[in-house]
Write a protein that holds these residues in place. Sequence first.
Motif, PDB file in Angstrom:
ATOM      1  N   GLY A 139      33.285  46.262  48.780  1.00  0.00           N
ATOM      2  CA  GLY A 139      33.320  45.145  49.716  1.00  0.00           C
ATOM      3  C   GLY A 139      34.407  45.253  50.762  1.00  0.00           C
ATOM      4  N   GLY A 140      35.137  46.357  50.775  1.00  0.00           N
ATOM      5  CA  GLY A 140      36.218  46.547  51.739  1.00  0.00           C
ATOM      6  C   GLY A 140      37.583  46.466  51.083  1.00  0.00           C
ATOM      7  N   GLU A 141      38.598  46.217  51.900  1.00  0.00           N
ATOM      8  CA  GLU A 141      39.975  46.207  51.424  1.00  0.00           C
ATOM      9  C   GLU A 141      40.426  44.794  51.108  1.00  0.00           C
ATOM     10  OE1 GLU A 141      43.126  48.923  53.181  1.00  0.00           O
ATOM     11  OE2 GLU A 141      43.840  46.987  53.923  1.00  0.00           O
ATOM     12  N   ARG A 142      41.230  44.670  50.059  1.00  0.00           N
ATOM     13  CA  ARG A 142      41.841  43.390  49.732  1.00  0.00           C
ATOM     14  C   ARG A 142      43.270  43.641  49.252  1.00  0.00           C
ATOM     15  NH1 ARG A 142      41.322  41.570  44.116  1.00  0.00           N
ATOM     16  NH2 ARG A 142      40.480  43.244  42.819  1.00  0.00           N
ATOM     17  N   VAL A 143      44.088  42.610  49.312  1.00  0.00           N
ATOM     18  CA  VAL A 143      45.496  42.711  48.934  1.00  0.00           C
ATOM     19  C   VAL A 143      45.757  41.750  47.777  1.00  0.00           C
ATOM     20  CG1 VAL A 143      47.884  42.445  49.691  1.00  0.00           C
ATOM     21  CG2 VAL A 143      46.170  43.341  51.277  1.00  0.00           C
ATOM     22  N   VAL A 144      46.367  42.281  46.712  1.00  0.00           N
ATOM     23  CA  VAL A 144      46.646  41.490  45.511  1.00  0.00           C
ATOM     24  C   VAL A 144      48.156  41.353  45.354  1.00  0.00           C
ATOM     25  CG1 VAL A 144      46.308  41.306  43.017  1.00  0.00           C
ATOM     26  CG2 VAL A 144      44.566  42.428  44.429  1.00  0.00           C
ATOM     27  N   ALA A 145      48.645  40.147  45.180  1.00  0.00           N
ATOM     28  CA  ALA A 145      50.074  39.936  44.920  1.00  0.00           C
ATOM     29  C   ALA A 145      50.449  40.610  43.611  1.00  0.00           C
ATOM     30  CB  ALA A 145      50.387  38.446  44.862  1.00  0.00           C
ATOM     31  N   ALA A 146      51.594  41.287  43.604  1.00  0.00           N
ATOM     32  CA  ALA A 146      52.011  42.019  42.412  1.00  0.00           C
ATOM     33  C   ALA A 146      52.134  41.108  41.200  1.00  0.00           C
ATOM     34  CB  ALA A 146      53.337  42.730  42.671  1.00  0.00           C
ATOM     35  N   GLY A 152      47.145  41.820  31.822  1.00  0.00           N
ATOM     36  CA  GLY A 152      47.351  41.991  30.389  1.00  0.00           C
ATOM     37  C   GLY A 152      47.792  43.408  30.112  1.00  0.00           C
ATOM     38  N   ALA A 153      47.970  43.749  28.852  1.00  0.00           N
ATOM     39  CA  ALA A 153      48.397  45.099  28.500  1.00  0.00           C
ATOM     40  C   ALA A 153      47.357  46.118  28.956  1.00  0.00           C
ATOM     41  CB  ALA A 153      48.611  45.203  26.991  1.00  0.00           C
ATOM     42  N   MET A 154      47.781  47.060  29.793  1.00  0.00           N
ATOM     43  CA  MET A 154      46.912  48.114  30.323  1.00  0.00           C
ATOM     44  C   MET A 154      45.713  47.547  31.083  1.00  0.00           C
ATOM     45  SD  MET A 154      48.646  50.612  28.989  1.00  0.00           S
ATOM     46  CE  MET A 154      49.569  51.132  27.532  1.00  0.00           C
ATOM     47  N   THR A 155      45.850  46.355  31.637  1.00  0.00           N
ATOM     48  CA  THR A 155      44.740  45.705  32.329  1.00  0.00           C
ATOM     49  C   THR A 155      45.231  45.125  33.653  1.00  0.00           C
ATOM     50  OG1 THR A 155      43.864  45.053  30.167  1.00  0.00           O
ATOM     51  CG2 THR A 155      42.867  44.033  32.095  1.00  0.00           C
ATOM     52  N   THR A 156      44.473  45.357  34.724  1.00  0.00           N
ATOM     53  CA  THR A 156      44.862  44.866  36.040  1.00  0.00           C
ATOM     54  C   THR A 156      43.696  44.138  36.702  1.00  0.00           C
ATOM     55  OG1 THR A 156      44.147  46.823  37.310  1.00  0.00           O
ATOM     56  CG2 THR A 156      46.353  46.896  36.285  1.00  0.00           C
ATOM     57  N   ALA A 157      43.979  43.623  37.892  1.00  0.00           N
ATOM     58  CA  ALA A 157      42.962  42.922  38.666  1.00  0.00           C
ATOM     59  C   ALA A 157      42.040  43.882  39.410  1.00  0.00           C
ATOM     60  CB  ALA A 157      43.640  41.984  39.665  1.00  0.00           C
ATOM     61  N   VAL A 158      42.211  45.175  39.239  1.00  0.00           N
ATOM     62  CA  VAL A 158      41.372  46.168  39.909  1.00  0.00           C
ATOM     63  C   VAL A 158      40.055  46.317  39.156  1.00  0.00           C
ATOM     64  CG1 VAL A 158      41.201  48.569  40.687  1.00  0.00           C
ATOM     65  CG2 VAL A 158      43.399  47.394  40.724  1.00  0.00           C
ATOM     66  N   GLY A 159      38.956  46.202  39.876  1.00  0.00           N
ATOM     67  CA  GLY A 159      37.649  46.354  39.259  1.00  0.00           C
ATOM     68  C   GLY A 159      37.315  47.814  39.006  1.00  0.00           C
ATOM     69  N   PRO A 160      36.324  48.095  38.161  1.00  0.00           N
ATOM     70  CA  PRO A 160      35.957  49.479  37.846  1.00  0.00           C
ATOM     71  C   PRO A 160      35.443  50.263  39.038  1.00  0.00           C
ATOM     72  CG  PRO A 160      34.342  47.937  36.952  1.00  0.00           C
ATOM     73  CD  PRO A 160      35.498  47.116  37.423  1.00  0.00           C
ATOM     74  N   ASP A 161      35.003  49.550  40.093  1.00  0.00           N
ATOM     75  CA  ASP A 161      34.503  50.215  41.291  1.00  0.00           C
ATOM     76  C   ASP A 161      35.505  50.136  42.439  1.00  0.00           C
ATOM     77  OD1 ASP A 161      34.328  47.497  41.657  1.00  0.00           O
ATOM     78  OD2 ASP A 161      32.291  47.511  42.479  1.00  0.00           O
ATOM     79  N   GLU A 162      36.783  49.854  42.110  1.00  0.00           N
ATOM     80  CA  GLU A 162      37.816  49.730  43.133  1.00  0.00           C
ATOM     81  C   GLU A 162      38.906  50.776  42.938  1.00  0.00           C
ATOM     82  OE1 GLU A 162      38.039  45.166  44.598  1.00  0.00           O
ATOM     83  OE2 GLU A 162      38.852  45.526  42.598  1.00  0.00           O
ATOM     84  N   LEU A 163      39.633  51.014  44.027  1.00  0.00           N
ATOM     85  CA  LEU A 163      40.678  52.032  44.050  1.00  0.00           C
ATOM     86  C   LEU A 163      41.950  51.441  44.656  1.00  0.00           C
ATOM     87  CD1 LEU A 163      41.686  55.065  44.037  1.00  0.00           C
ATOM     88  CD2 LEU A 163      40.681  55.239  46.319  1.00  0.00           C
ATOM     89  N   VAL A 164      43.079  51.608  43.961  1.00  0.00           N
ATOM     90  CA  VAL A 164      44.373  51.234  44.539  1.00  0.00           C
ATOM     91  C   VAL A 164      44.735  52.282  45.590  1.00  0.00           C
ATOM     92  CG1 VAL A 164      46.834  50.911  44.102  1.00  0.00           C
ATOM     93  CG2 VAL A 164      45.165  50.083  42.451  1.00  0.00           C
TER      94      VAL A 164
END
Length: 277
Positions: A139-146, A152-164
């Motif tokens: 869906g394009g670029e988005r910015v997530v506040a740190a 959670g442990a070893m878990t982030t807001a990044v989806g499986p189809d997204e790239l940091v």
Amino acid sequence: MKAAPFAYCRPDSVDEAVDVLAGGDAKVLAGGQSLVPVLAMRLGRPGTLVDITRLPGLDSLVVQDGQLHVGAAVRQRRVERSAEVAAVPLVARALPFVGHRELRSRGTVCGSLAHADPAAELPAVAACLGASVVVRGPGGERVVAAADFVTGAMTTAVGPDELVTGVRFPVAGAGEGFGFAELARRHGDFALAGVAVRVRGEAATLAAFGVSDRPVVRELTLDPDPTEAGLRPVTDALAAEVVDTDGDAHGSRGYRVRLLGVLAAREIVRAHREAHR
């Protein structure tokens, strides 16, 4: 053990990398210092590794518009030794505690954020400073506040189809002071407890790590001339609130509560003195 069989992909662009990730069952390979051991122990079995190490633009390290921009392919050691990191003193202080020098020579800053180990230094530093993580997806670029990035442990807001694709740390301003400390059994080991602190005026932001499943951020209002002894009741109470680990062979919950209280008081006083120097 050895890794289970996987396909290897080296895309030519960020968009191509996102397309491969959108296909499912793929993991990003940047530094590999966290991913490769997981693969070797077969704790993870992705069908495809997407190598982003040579993607154009992801090796950027620059101070611009009041922020230190660190691309997803930038090694920790490069940031540690750069002139640019002086603009963000808290990052400079934390990096020498990240693993060992050999690991920092391969590991990336964004990789540490994306791995989201509860005892990792950089997610706590990013949360303390109010950094922003840049994510690209279908869906394009988005910015997530740190502060919202690690869920959670070893878990982030990044989806499986997204790239940091990068992280942006705000540069230090006049009248700011910083503190950083952790305790580990040996240098380079996972922290039993640690703190990152930023002080502006009489306001302090503290991020604790190694004591919960994610960095825990708290805001404090300080006296004009705080002392460690005067702060200890406050930091001890804060530690009792935020430490929610059950403990392990290296330290009980009570030990971590006491440790965090001591480290927090010491580093807040240090940061306050620096801010008012």
